[in-house]
Design a protein around this motif. Structure first.
Motif, PDB file in Angstrom:
ATOM      1  N   ARG A  28       0.833  -1.210   0.000  1.00 51.87           N
ATOM      2  CA  ARG A  28       0.000   0.000   0.000  1.00 51.87           C
ATOM      3  C   ARG A  28       0.866   1.259   0.000  1.00 51.87           C
ATOM      4  O   ARG A  28       0.554   2.247  -0.673  1.00 51.87           O
ATOM      5  N   ALA A  29       1.962   1.224   0.750  1.00 49.37           N
ATOM      6  CA  ALA A  29       2.863   2.381   0.771  1.00 49.37           C
ATOM      7  C   ALA A  29       3.494   2.594  -0.596  1.00 49.37           C
ATOM      8  O   ALA A  29       3.639   3.739  -1.052  1.00 49.37           O
ATOM      9  N   ALA A  30       3.869   1.503  -1.255  1.00 49.21           N
ATOM     10  CA  ALA A  30       4.462   1.622  -2.584  1.00 49.21           C
ATOM     11  C   ALA A  30       3.475   2.207  -3.575  1.00 49.21           C
ATOM     12  O   ALA A  30       3.845   3.001  -4.453  1.00 49.21           O
ATOM     13  N   GLU A  31       2.217   1.836  -3.427  1.00 46.24           N
ATOM     14  CA  GLU A  31       1.205   2.403  -4.324  1.00 46.24           C
ATOM     15  C   GLU A  31       1.086   3.908  -4.106  1.00 46.24           C
ATOM     16  O   GLU A  31       0.911   4.672  -5.069  1.00 46.24           O
ATOM     17  N   THR A 180      10.881   8.649  -2.614  1.00 47.53           N
ATOM     18  CA  THR A 180       9.655   9.108  -3.254  1.00 47.53           C
ATOM     19  C   THR A 180       9.942   9.842  -4.559  1.00 47.53           C
ATOM     20  O   THR A 180       9.030  10.080  -5.349  1.00 47.53           O
ATOM     21  N   ASP A 181      11.223  10.197  -4.770  1.00 50.47           N
ATOM     22  CA  ASP A 181      11.555  10.977  -5.962  1.00 50.47           C
ATOM     23  C   ASP A 181      11.976  10.103  -7.134  1.00 50.47           C
ATOM     24  O   ASP A 181      12.064  10.590  -8.258  1.00 50.47           O
ATOM     25  N   ASP A 182      12.250   8.807  -6.902  1.00 49.92           N
ATOM     26  CA  ASP A 182      12.698   7.917  -7.963  1.00 49.92           C
ATOM     27  C   ASP A 182      11.543   7.044  -8.433  1.00 49.92           C
ATOM     28  O   ASP A 182      10.791   6.506  -7.626  1.00 49.92           O
ATOM     29  N   LEU A 183      11.397   6.926  -9.734  1.00 49.99           N
ATOM     30  CA  LEU A 183      10.333   6.132 -10.327  1.00 49.99           C
ATOM     31  C   LEU A 183      10.965   5.116 -11.267  1.00 49.99           C
ATOM     32  O   LEU A 183      11.193   5.390 -12.443  1.00 49.99           O
ATOM     33  N   GLY A 184      11.263   3.943 -10.748  1.00 41.53           N
ATOM     34  CA  GLY A 184      11.899   2.931 -11.582  1.00 41.53           C
ATOM     35  C   GLY A 184      11.654   1.540 -11.055  1.00 41.53           C
ATOM     36  O   GLY A 184      11.256   1.341  -9.898  1.00 41.53           O
ATOM     37  N   ASP A 187      13.576   0.494  -7.876  1.00 46.20           N
ATOM     38  CA  ASP A 187      13.089   1.086  -6.638  1.00 46.20           C
ATOM     39  C   ASP A 187      11.853   0.364  -6.124  1.00 46.20           C
ATOM     40  O   ASP A 187      11.681   0.205  -4.910  1.00 46.20           O
ATOM     41  N   ILE A 188      11.010  -0.112  -7.020  1.00 45.03           N
ATOM     42  CA  ILE A 188       9.841  -0.884  -6.598  1.00 45.03           C
ATOM     43  C   ILE A 188      10.270  -2.229  -6.041  1.00 45.03           C
ATOM     44  O   ILE A 188       9.764  -2.686  -5.005  1.00 45.03           O
ATOM     45  N   GLY A 239      20.633   5.395  -3.913  1.00 48.16           N
ATOM     46  CA  GLY A 239      19.638   4.774  -4.780  1.00 48.16           C
ATOM     47  C   GLY A 239      20.106   3.400  -5.193  1.00 48.16           C
ATOM     48  O   GLY A 239      21.288   3.191  -5.487  1.00 48.16           O
ATOM     49  N   VAL A 240      19.186   2.437  -5.221  1.00 49.82           N
ATOM     50  CA  VAL A 240      19.561   1.050  -5.484  1.00 49.82           C
ATOM     51  C   VAL A 240      19.830   0.830  -6.970  1.00 49.82           C
ATOM     52  O   VAL A 240      19.194   1.441  -7.838  1.00 49.82           O
ATOM     53  N   ILE A 241      20.802  -0.030  -7.253  1.00 51.01           N
ATOM     54  CA  ILE A 241      21.110  -0.449  -8.621  1.00 51.01           C
ATOM     55  C   ILE A 241      20.853  -1.949  -8.735  1.00 51.01           C
ATOM     56  O   ILE A 241      21.458  -2.751  -8.027  1.00 51.01           O
ATOM     57  N   PHE A 242      19.904  -2.325  -9.584  1.00 49.58           N
ATOM     58  CA  PHE A 242      19.708  -3.704 -10.011  1.00 49.58           C
ATOM     59  C   PHE A 242      19.637  -3.664 -11.530  1.00 49.58           C
ATOM     60  O   PHE A 242      18.570  -3.659 -12.117  1.00 49.58           O
ATOM     61  N   ASP A 243      20.788  -3.624 -12.186  1.00 42.37           N
ATOM     62  CA  ASP A 243      20.786  -3.444 -13.628  1.00 42.37           C
ATOM     63  C   ASP A 243      20.813  -4.747 -14.410  1.00 42.37           C
ATOM     64  O   ASP A 243      20.605  -4.748 -15.608  1.00 42.37           O
TER      65      ASP A 243
END
Length: 353
Positions: A28-31, A180-184, A187-188, A239-243
């Motif tokens: 719910r927080a992620a949404e 909250t500023d990253d949309l990728g 991050d989810i 910020g997390v990197i999972f490339d």
């Protein structure tokens, strides 16, 4: 020239962050953070159900993460909660070993989720009662491999100074990277997986007692893999990197590396009774079982720790080791964790009666 004396694990403790976050509340927080702002959120929503996590512990209450935060606020949270977790884990490990902070000769602190100078062991020193002459070894940048690599380092330091008490403390506050500023996508995934926690152990060579002996340790870093996982430094925080997809990488490339590392110890896969692995996620656990030719479902402690605590990065594998030793370690086991680099870190343990 005499060979170094092996180091023994005298004790092991774990510590939990103060706030409990259910996976349903995390979704719910992620949404709130991503829904309506990131077009791919609905496609990513199932990751919360497939992560194999029921709950995890977090440094801050959930509402804290829903507000914009910068480096100062994230750092304040890291210093306060990180120091508290350090003290809780370290005191429990020393108590189990029948020791106090004043008995410690070397303190190895592993943490990659915040910046602290002075580092956490210095900030905790007064509460722990460390001697002014105790050596401090703070280690940054190991990520999820930090629990295994830190244990290997503590073992080598103990072997180099028989009788010295080496305290390893591993603290990670991964949720402070929620943004909250990253949309990728990454991050989810991080919001679905990450939890916070700590672990500590006491290592000594040349004494008596303990539940396991460190036989050997080894690492393997694959070339040209800096983009697999890690942190990026942004104006508002880490910020997390999972490339790259980690599960197929582990499935396809882990086994030869482990075979090579064990061969350097005069061992084969068949000599290992139990692999004690960092559970990076459900798909990673499945990939580890496949790569190491383990029975499906055999990494049961890993699944339980992931379910109850999420991926806490470095301390997670020590939580798994704690569960394994409480039900009884087999004669020979290997602690194994994958981390940024991209690196596999292993520690071979012999169970002590």
């Amino acid at each position: 020239m005499t060979s170094p004396r092996p180091a023994d694990l005298l004790s092991l403790s774990t510590a939990r962050a103060p706030h409990v976050l259910s996976q349903a509340d995390a979704a719910r927080a992620a949404e709130q953070m991503f829904g309506g702002r990131y077009a791919g959120f609905e496609r990513m929503r199932p990751v919360f159900e497939s992560a194999g996590i029921d709950q995890r512990q977090t440094a801050m209450p959930i509402d804290w993460y829903l507000q914009p935060r910068g480096w100062p606020e994230r750092t304040d949270a890291y210093l306060e909660t990180g120091t508290d977790l350090f003290v809780a884990a370290a005191k429990a490990a020393l108590d189990e070993a029948g020791l106090s902070g004043g008995d410690v000769d070397v303190i190895v602190t592993v943490s990659s989720t915040g910046v602290a100078t002075p580092s956490l062991e210095a900030r905790a020193s007064g509460r722990m009662g460390f001697r002014p002459g105790a050596a401090r070894v703070p280690v940054f940048g190991l990520g999820c491999a930090g629990g295994a690599t830190g244990l290997a380092l503590a073992g080598r330091l103990a072997s180099a100074a028989p009788g010295a008490v080496v305290l390893l403390v591993v603290v990670e506050l991964c949720t402070l990277s929620f943004r909250t500023d990253d949309l990728g996508k990454a991050d989810i995934v991080a919001t679905a997986l990450f939890g916070d926690g700590a672990a500590a152990c006491v290592v000594r060579s040349g004494g008596e007692g303990g539940f396991a002996r460190i036989e050997a340790s080894a690492e393997h870093t694959w070339p040209d893999t800096l983009d697999v996982m890690g942190w990026r430094v942004d104006p508002t925080g880490l910020g997390v990197i999972f490339d790259r997809a980690i599960p197929p990488f582990a499935r396809n490339r882990l086994r030869p590396a482990v075979v090579e590392m064990l061969a350097g110890q005069g061992r084969t896969l068949e000599d290992i009774d139990r692999f004690i692995c960092h559970p990076g996620g459900m798909k990673v656990i499945d990939a580890l079982e496949a790569a190491l030719s383990l029975e499906v479902g055999s990494l049961d402690h890993e699944r339980t720790v992931l379910r109850d605590h999420g991926n806490m990065s470095a301390p997670t594998v020590l939580h798994v080791l704690d569960r394994a030793r409480r039900v009884g370690l087999p004669p020979r086991s290997v602690v194994l964790a994958l981390g940024p680099g991209f690196t596999c870190s292993t520690v071979t343990l012999e169970a002590l009666a």
